[in-house]
Write a protein that holds these residues in place. Structure first.
Motif, PDB file in Angstrom:
ATOM      1  N   ALA A  13       0.845  -1.201   0.000  1.00 32.00           N
ATOM      2  CA  ALA A  13       0.000   0.000   0.000  1.00 32.00           C
ATOM      3  C   ALA A  13       0.878   1.248   0.000  1.00 32.00           C
ATOM      4  O   ALA A  13       1.998   1.237   0.510  1.00 32.00           O
ATOM      5  N   ASN A  17      -2.873   5.270  -2.550  1.00 26.59           N
ATOM      6  CA  ASN A  17      -4.065   4.425  -2.396  1.00 26.59           C
ATOM      7  C   ASN A  17      -5.032   4.950  -1.339  1.00 26.59           C
ATOM      8  O   ASN A  17      -6.119   4.398  -1.162  1.00 26.59           O
ATOM      9  N   GLU A  18      -4.653   6.004  -0.623  1.00 27.22           N
ATOM     10  CA  GLU A  18      -5.404   6.431   0.557  1.00 27.22           C
ATOM     11  C   GLU A  18      -6.891   6.666   0.287  1.00 27.22           C
ATOM     12  O   GLU A  18      -7.748   6.143   1.016  1.00 27.22           O
ATOM     13  N   VAL A  21      -8.709   3.385  -0.255  1.00 23.37           N
ATOM     14  CA  VAL A  21      -8.758   2.571   0.968  1.00 23.37           C
ATOM     15  C   VAL A  21      -9.788   3.154   1.937  1.00 23.37           C
ATOM     16  O   VAL A  21     -10.589   2.413   2.524  1.00 23.37           O
ATOM     17  N   TYR A  39      -4.051   5.784   8.671  1.00 20.28           N
ATOM     18  CA  TYR A  39      -3.512   5.323   7.383  1.00 20.28           C
ATOM     19  C   TYR A  39      -2.144   5.931   7.066  1.00 20.28           C
ATOM     20  O   TYR A  39      -1.182   5.201   6.794  1.00 20.28           O
ATOM     21  N   ASN A  55       1.924  -2.935   5.046  1.00 22.80           N
ATOM     22  CA  ASN A  55       0.578  -2.556   4.617  1.00 22.80           C
ATOM     23  C   ASN A  55       0.357  -3.008   3.184  1.00 22.80           C
ATOM     24  O   ASN A  55       1.238  -2.842   2.336  1.00 22.80           O
ATOM     25  N   VAL A  57      -2.610  -3.421  -0.196  1.00 18.24           N
ATOM     26  CA  VAL A  57      -3.909  -3.232  -0.833  1.00 18.24           C
ATOM     27  C   VAL A  57      -4.170  -4.449  -1.699  1.00 18.24           C
ATOM     28  O   VAL A  57      -3.249  -5.080  -2.214  1.00 18.24           O
ATOM     29  N   VAL A  64      -8.835  -0.816  -6.237  1.00 15.53           N
ATOM     30  CA  VAL A  64      -8.605  -1.164  -4.832  1.00 15.53           C
ATOM     31  C   VAL A  64      -9.866  -1.816  -4.281  1.00 15.53           C
ATOM     32  O   VAL A  64     -10.925  -1.194  -4.211  1.00 15.53           O
ATOM     33  N   PHE A  67      -7.814  -3.746   1.862  1.00 20.73           N
ATOM     34  CA  PHE A  67      -6.619  -3.278   2.561  1.00 20.73           C
ATOM     35  C   PHE A  67      -6.428  -4.135   3.803  1.00 20.73           C
ATOM     36  O   PHE A  67      -7.391  -4.631   4.390  1.00 20.73           O
ATOM     37  N   SER A  69      -3.161  -4.616   7.198  1.00 21.55           N
ATOM     38  CA  SER A  69      -1.867  -4.229   7.735  1.00 21.55           C
ATOM     39  C   SER A  69      -1.388  -5.297   8.707  1.00 21.55           C
ATOM     40  O   SER A  69      -2.176  -5.825   9.501  1.00 21.55           O
TER      41      SER A  69
END
Length: 192
Positions: A13, A17-18, A21, A39, A55, A57, A64, A67, A69
């Motif tokens: 990630a 990608n924020e 996500v 994030y 992290n 995706v 996407v 997600f 982590s």
């Protein structure tokens, strides 16, 4: 729908990608998901040399779709899987199972004897769902009689402070119900 999973990719990630996500987590925890506030920090933790946090995706046809982590202990002997999210329009397609498989393989690639820790948010799952999740991850369900929790004071009420500065709930019988304020209290299942 499993044919569509042929085009699934799990990649590192990034900050790019924020938005996607965050969109995937919009309906999580009744709109009170912790992921949007963490994030950027998590991405930064994953970008340092020799990171403990990783992290990922999930991309489905370059979109996407999820997600998750992973956070490892210093010695890489334990890890915690956090914030597993599947976008609403991609649920019930087997993506969660793919994330679980990837998580186990990735964690064991560095240490075949690594142990997975369970987060507090997993306690919100019903017994059947939690047991299924843990079995899929290669573990066994263990029930603890006394949870140890750490809440920010602004989200709790009905607490007393003892001389050791530990915060203790006044009503032990309904511990979580008695200390969580709205809207957090509404997230607890009725059977909790």
């Amino acid at each position: 729908n499993n044919e569509s999973l042929l085009d699934i990719q799990i990649v590192k990630a990034s900050l790019e990608n924020e938005i996607d996500v965050i969109r995937a987590s919009e309906d999580v925890y009744a709109g009170l998901d912790y992921l949007p506030s963490l994030y950027k920090t998590w991405i930064e933790e994953g970008d340092i040399e020799d990171p403990r946090r990783f992290n990922f995706v999930v991309l489905l046809d370059s979109e996407v779709a999820g997600f998750f982590s992973l956070l490892f202990s210093q010695d890489q002997g334990k890890f915690l899987s956090s914030a597993q999210r599947v976008a609403k329009n991609h649920r019930s397609k087997g993506i969660g199972k793919k994330i679980t498989e990837f998580t186990a393989n990735f964690a064991r690639s560095g240490n075949k004897d690594v142990e997975q820790l369970i987060s507090f948010t997993d306690a919100w799952l019903g017994d059947e769902s939690l047991e299924k999740k843990i079995k899929n991850e290669g573990g066994a369900l263990v029930h603890l009689s006394c949870p140890l929790l750490n809440f920010q004071p602004k989200f709790v009420q009905n607490l007393t402070v003892c001389q050791t500065k530990l915060e203790i709930a006044k009503d032990n019988e309904n511990f979580l119900q008695s200390i969580l304020t709205a809207p957090w209290s509404s997230l607890l299942p009725n059977s909790f």
